[in-house]
Design an enzyme around this catalytic site. Structure first.
Site: not given
Length: 688
Positions: A396-398
């Site tokens: 995941h990232c943001s």
């Protein structure tokens, strides 16, 4: 047509790729068209492809101005620019267009065409800056004969999630399969930016999913995106968790991650660790806590060590869970880096002027390659953790629709030969980019902004330039003119780069960060990384480099509807499958143009029935990026390989790119030290 102030202008000079051609300019609703008896075909340019437009006083040939106020030309240039002989170059008005595909051309309007030039500039602005996607060409485009003859399936239906996961070895209808198809998002009410069909652990209920969604940004919970049959490993994707400053937790989210990591088809495969991947820099992820976001508290997600009420038997030697920060920069860094690279590459592109080598060698210019190298480095680490440690991976990232899409799709390309085929790559893009909600409309800037347009003639006074009382004329030089100064005359004929017009061009080229805040070439960056893998493995990709280059073009051309929405939900809300054509129509109908003749057909992973011999399956070759061979995509930029990559090849080994040690973190809260993901050293696995 009310946007078009002038539809046709004659005696305009087109400068493109170093060639000047006089002809007629036509402005239509969706294209700028230039025709001339000197051209074998018309030149068409779609307005959504515009990256920047600059209206400048004087001819574009002023970029060739020398210290003697002459445009020194020789050889074929003398004939090419013969129509300028004896004319005052300052009497022209020039409109320069820079394309998102790095095409650069300019239009010179003579002294009697200044009013027409103004109308052309205003018309291009009106036709480029739009308010609604229905104004784009895709909504009136009619398929040509080749595209109409395409066999089924329809290109809009090329990706079938149930069929694709069955290819990977997962049959959701089989009760023994550890994964099931959830319809909790059937009407996009659960998560508007996720696909309607979600693959989740069979041991989890939709009620648990709904509770878990409250703990993930945009409700983008961890779901399966790829199953690697040979290792029985899974790649999951999500958005960031939402612990915030008070360090909240969600038992349902922890349960979902645990069940995902524990969903195996083959329980006998030994596993050493699983990986939760945060694609962001560590400091950025922690800073998100002040905004209610953040990253996983590994005290809660290291299930073997944590007291998390998951029913984990601690007497079992279960794999640990490791968190890894990749340190990949956000869309704003990518956008700024790409903007500077574009400025350097495209300035003088209409005249085919050579690149300034001092800029090519600069640290600022090379940042684009460093960003791509870091992504490939990250993919390489995760790839080897899956292959050698049999790790499950959650990425995941943001929000999980930019960096996450880049990492998981590149990882799948390295793992699965199917995604390196012509149709397989299309399915990958539809799966991990279109269906999982990459914001194509927003990132590509299809509706554009008037901040892209720069009129430098508004307050210009053509008489304020000191030309010693003389007009700036073309001086056509013969061979004899250069005979005496063959060695020593170079300095006198060098181009002047500090003219007022060049300064204005550079100053106005900068993007307005506020107006174009969320525009960023994230998907193009992904294609650049695919290009690196293709050039390093020239016989393992069924498609060629031109396929990727044309995909960049049609990402921005807006001729097809594939890249005109921000999510699967928006695609159907806008009725794009019925009102527009799929971009894959273009490629499928011209297949021979995009097939790699060097491709070596191999047994494709998971393409046969489930009873396929696994030992044969494991013989399928996986690939890994060679970080020392990352190079400039010179074909895309319209430059020569030697011009962009020779210097890079000479110093390739001098500046190694690596993931910051701070980006590696042990799963224990008191760890924080660098950690090797694999029980082996990564450096020993350079084989393809």
């Amino acid at each position: 047509m009310e946007y078009i102030k002038i539809a046709k202008v004659s005696n305009v000079v087109l400068h493109r790729r170093g060639t000047a051609t006089q002809g007629t300019l036509h402005l239509t609703t969706h294209h700028l068209i230039f025709e001339s008896p000197q051209l074998s075909t018309e030149f068409w340019f779609p307005y959504p492809l515009i990256y920047g437009v600059h209206k400048n006083p004087g001819s574009t040939l002023l970029s060739k101005l020398t210290s003697t106020n002459q445009i020194q030309l020789e050889g074929t240039d003398s004939q090419n620019y013969k129509l300028y002989q004896g004319k005052d170059l300052w009497s022209f008005v020039n409109i320069k267009v820079i394309g998102k595909d790095y095409a650069v051309f300019s239009l010179d309007f003579g002294g009697d065409l200044h009013l027409q030039a103004r109308k052309v500039y205003d018309s291009i602005l009106n036709l480029t800056v739009l308010s609604n996607i229905t104004q784009l060409y895709a909504f009136i485009y009619i398929s040509n004969n080749l595209e109409r003859k395409l066999p089924s399936p329809d290109s809009w239906d090329i990706y079938d999630p149930i069929k694709e996961f069955r290819r990977q070895g997962l049959d959701s209808k089989d009760e023994t399969c550890p994964w099931r198809l959830s319809t909790v998002n059937e009407h996009y009410e659960f998560c508007p930016t996720y696909p309607s069909k979600l693959f989740v652990p069979r041991s989890t209920s939709d009620i648990l999913l709904k509770h878990a969604s409250k703990f993930r940004s945009q409700k983008r919970i961890p779901v399966l995106t790829y199953h690697h049959k040979a290792t029985d490993c899974n790649i999951l994707r999500s958005s960031q968790p939402l612990p915030g400053l008070i360090n909240q937790r969600s038992i349902q989210d922890e349960k979902l991650v645990w069940e995902s990591f524990n969903s195996f088809c083959n329980k006998d495969i030994r596993r050493t660790k699983h990986v939760i991947v945060d694609a962001r820099p560590r400091t950025n992820a922690l800073a998100q806590m002040a905004l209610g976001g953040g990253t996983e508290n590994m005290d809660n997600y290291n299930f073997f060590l944590a007291d998390n009420n998951m029913g984990v038997d601690k007497s079992l030697k279960l794999p640990t869970v490791t968190r890894l920060f990749l340190g990949i920069d956000n869309i704003h860094i990518v956008s700024n880096t790409a903007a500077y690279m574009t400025e350097v590459i495209c300035q003088g592109g209409d005249l085919n002027l050579p690149l300034e080598q001092n800029l090519i060698r600069s640290q600022k210019f090379s940042n684009w390659l460093k960003l791509n190298t870091l992504i490939l480095k990250s993919v390489d680490m995760l790839l080897k953790s899956i292959i050698f440690n049999h790790s499950n991976v959650l990425v995941h990232c943001s929000d999980g629709w930019d960096r996450t899409s880049q990492v998981v799709s590149l990882l799948e390309i390295c793992l699965d030969p199917f995604y390196r085929t012509f149709e397989g790559f299309m399915i990958l893009v539809e799966k991990d980019w279109c269906s999982f909600g990459h914001r194509f409309l927003e990132r590509s800037g299809h509706l554009n902004s008037d901040i892209r347009f720069h009129d430098n003639t508004m307050h210009s006074n053509f008489n304020d330039v000191d030309t010693n009382g003389d007009d700036l004329d073309i001086g056509v030089n013969t061979q004899d003119d250069y005979a005496e100064d063959d060695e020593g005359g170079e300095d006198e004929t060098n181009l002047i780069n500090l003219s007022r017009i060049s300064k204005k061009f550079n100053e106005n080229f900068k993007l307005n960060k506020k107006s174009l805040k969320f525009v960023s070439p994230v998907f193009q960056q992904f294609l650049d990384c695919v290009y690196q893998l293709l050039t390093q493995n020239p016989d393992l990709f069924e498609f060629n480099e031109r396929f990727l280059r044309r995909l960049v073009y049609h990402l921005y051309s807006c001729q097809y509807g594939t890249f005109l929405s921000n999510s699967e939900k928006e695609k159907f809300q806008q009725n794009l499958p019925n009102k527009t054509k799929s971009v894959w129509d273009y490629f499928r109908s011209r297949r021979k143009q995009f097939i790699n003749p060097n491709f070596i057909q191999r047994k494709r992973s998971g393409m046969n029935e489930h009873d396929q011999n696994l030992e044969e399956e494991e013989k399928v070759e996986w690939i890994s990026p060679d970080l020392k061979k990352v190079q400039w995509w010179w074909q895309l930029y319209g430059r020569k390989d030697s011009e962009m990559n020779d210097e890079l090849r000479h110093k390739r080994d001098s500046v190694p790119i690596s993931v910051d040690k701070k980006s590696k973190e042990h799963s224990n809260s008191d760890g924080g030290k660098g950690l090797n993901l694999s029980i082996f050293g990564f450096d020993m696995f350079n084989r393809k």
